[in-house]
Scaffold this motif. Structure first.
Motif, PDB file in Angstrom:
ATOM      1  N   TRP A  36       0.833  -1.195   0.000  1.00  0.00           N
ATOM      2  CA  TRP A  36       0.000   0.000   0.000  1.00  0.00           C
ATOM      3  C   TRP A  36       0.871   1.249   0.000  1.00  0.00           C
ATOM      4  O   TRP A  36       0.595   2.217  -0.694  1.00  0.00           O
ATOM      5  CB  TRP A  36      -0.937  -0.003   1.212  1.00  0.00           C
ATOM      6  N   LYS A  37       1.953   1.217   0.767  1.00  0.00           N
ATOM      7  CA  LYS A  37       2.838   2.374   0.854  1.00  0.00           C
ATOM      8  C   LYS A  37       3.345   2.767  -0.536  1.00  0.00           C
ATOM      9  O   LYS A  37       3.400   3.948  -0.870  1.00  0.00           O
ATOM     10  CB  LYS A  37       4.013   2.076   1.784  1.00  0.00           C
ATOM     11  N   ALA A  38       3.683   1.773  -1.362  1.00  0.00           N
ATOM     12  CA  ALA A  38       4.169   2.076  -2.712  1.00  0.00           C
ATOM     13  C   ALA A  38       3.090   2.765  -3.544  1.00  0.00           C
ATOM     14  O   ALA A  38       3.394   3.594  -4.402  1.00  0.00           O
ATOM     15  CB  ALA A  38       4.627   0.794  -3.402  1.00  0.00           C
ATOM     16  N   ARG A  39       1.830   2.425  -3.288  1.00  0.00           N
ATOM     17  CA  ARG A  39       0.729   3.029  -4.044  1.00  0.00           C
ATOM     18  C   ARG A  39       0.486   4.477  -3.642  1.00  0.00           C
ATOM     19  O   ARG A  39      -0.040   5.256  -4.435  1.00  0.00           O
ATOM     20  CB  ARG A  39      -0.561   2.247  -3.822  1.00  0.00           C
ATOM     21  N   THR A  40       0.851   4.828  -2.428  1.00  0.00           N
ATOM     22  CA  THR A  40       0.503   6.150  -1.919  1.00  0.00           C
ATOM     23  C   THR A  40       1.693   7.066  -1.675  1.00  0.00           C
ATOM     24  O   THR A  40       1.507   8.248  -1.404  1.00  0.00           O
ATOM     25  CB  THR A  40      -0.296   6.016  -0.605  1.00  0.00           C
ATOM     26  N   GLU A  41       2.907   6.523  -1.733  1.00  0.00           N
ATOM     27  CA  GLU A  41       4.115   7.316  -1.514  1.00  0.00           C
ATOM     28  C   GLU A  41       5.134   6.995  -2.596  1.00  0.00           C
ATOM     29  O   GLU A  41       5.778   5.948  -2.534  1.00  0.00           O
ATOM     30  CB  GLU A  41       4.716   7.008  -0.144  1.00  0.00           C
ATOM     31  N   PRO A  42       5.269   7.867  -3.583  1.00  0.00           N
ATOM     32  CA  PRO A  42       6.225   7.592  -4.665  1.00  0.00           C
ATOM     33  C   PRO A  42       7.623   7.279  -4.136  1.00  0.00           C
ATOM     34  O   PRO A  42       8.050   7.821  -3.125  1.00  0.00           O
ATOM     35  CB  PRO A  42       6.232   8.896  -5.463  1.00  0.00           C
ATOM     36  N   ALA A  44       8.720   4.313  -3.034  1.00  0.00           N
ATOM     37  CA  ALA A  44       8.740   3.393  -1.901  1.00  0.00           C
ATOM     38  C   ALA A  44       9.527   2.117  -2.181  1.00  0.00           C
ATOM     39  O   ALA A  44       9.658   1.279  -1.304  1.00  0.00           O
ATOM     40  CB  ALA A  44       7.306   3.051  -1.474  1.00  0.00           C
ATOM     41  N   THR A  48       3.551  -1.279  -8.073  1.00  0.00           N
ATOM     42  CA  THR A  48       2.147  -1.103  -7.725  1.00  0.00           C
ATOM     43  C   THR A  48       1.281  -1.702  -8.822  1.00  0.00           C
ATOM     44  O   THR A  48       1.746  -1.876  -9.960  1.00  0.00           O
ATOM     45  CB  THR A  48       1.791   0.395  -7.605  1.00  0.00           C
ATOM     46  N   GLU A  88      -5.725   7.714  -6.998  1.00  0.00           N
ATOM     47  CA  GLU A  88      -6.050   8.566  -5.860  1.00  0.00           C
ATOM     48  C   GLU A  88      -6.612   7.688  -4.750  1.00  0.00           C
ATOM     49  O   GLU A  88      -7.672   7.072  -4.928  1.00  0.00           O
ATOM     50  CB  GLU A  88      -7.074   9.625  -6.256  1.00  0.00           C
TER      51      GLU A  88
END
Length: 142
Positions: A36-42, A44, A48, A88
C-alpha cells in the motif's frame, strides 16, 4: 485459440501494514514486491498495480499502433510509448495518459494522428480499461 496469461500475488497482513509479492506466472520473468505504501508514496521501492497496468498499456498500445501503421502501408521505424496511470487513495484509478513518439517515414501528420487514435481505441488493454478516462498525445518524430 485464446491465450491465457497468469499472474499471482501472495499477501500477508492488512492493507496498510501488509505487503505482497506479485509473480508473472506465465512467463516466469519475475516476482515483484507490492505494498500500500508504494501506491501512496512515490519512491517506496516496490511496484504497484498501477505501474503494472501502465506497463501493460504502454506495450499493448505500441503493438496496436505499429500494426495499424503497417496496415496503412507506413510501418514505423520506431514507436516509444509511455503510460501514466493516476491513482487517488479512496477514489481509485482516475486516468491514464498515453504519450507516444514514433518515427514513421512517408506519413502525413493527419494520418499519423488518425491512426494513433484508432490504435488507442483498438488496443485490447484500452478496451479493458474503457471505464477509465484515457488521453493520448502522439508526436510524429523525425
Amino acid at each position: 485459440m485464446a491465450v491465457v496469461s497468469n499472474a499471482s500475488t501472495a499477501w500477508t497482513g492488512d492493507l496498510f501494514n501488509g505487503s505482497g509479492r506479485t509473480t508473472f506466472d506465465t512467463s516466469g520473468l519475475g516476482t515483484f514486491d507490492v505494498s500500500w505504501k508504494a501506491r501512496t508514496e512515490p519512491g517506496a521501492g516496490t511496484t504497484t498495480p498501477e505501474e503494472l497496468i501502465a506497463a501493460a498499456h504502454a506495450s499493448c498500445f505500441s503493438m496496436a499502433f505499429s500494426n495499424e501503421l503497417a496496415s496503412n502501408g507506413t510501418p514505423p521505424e520506431s514507436v516509444n510509448t509511455a503510460a501514466e496511470v493516476t491513482f487517488e487513495p479512496g477514489t481509485g484509478i482516475t486516468g491514464i495518459a498515453l504519450t507516444v513518439s514514433a518515427v514513421v517515414v512517408g506519413i502525413s501528420e493527419e494520418d499519423f494522428q488518425r491512426i494513433a487514435a484508432a490504435a488507442k481505441e483498438g488496443c485490447p488493454v484500452s478496451g479493458a480499461l474503457r471505464a477509465t478516462p484515457i488521453t493520448l498525445s502522439a508526436t510524429l518524430a523525425a
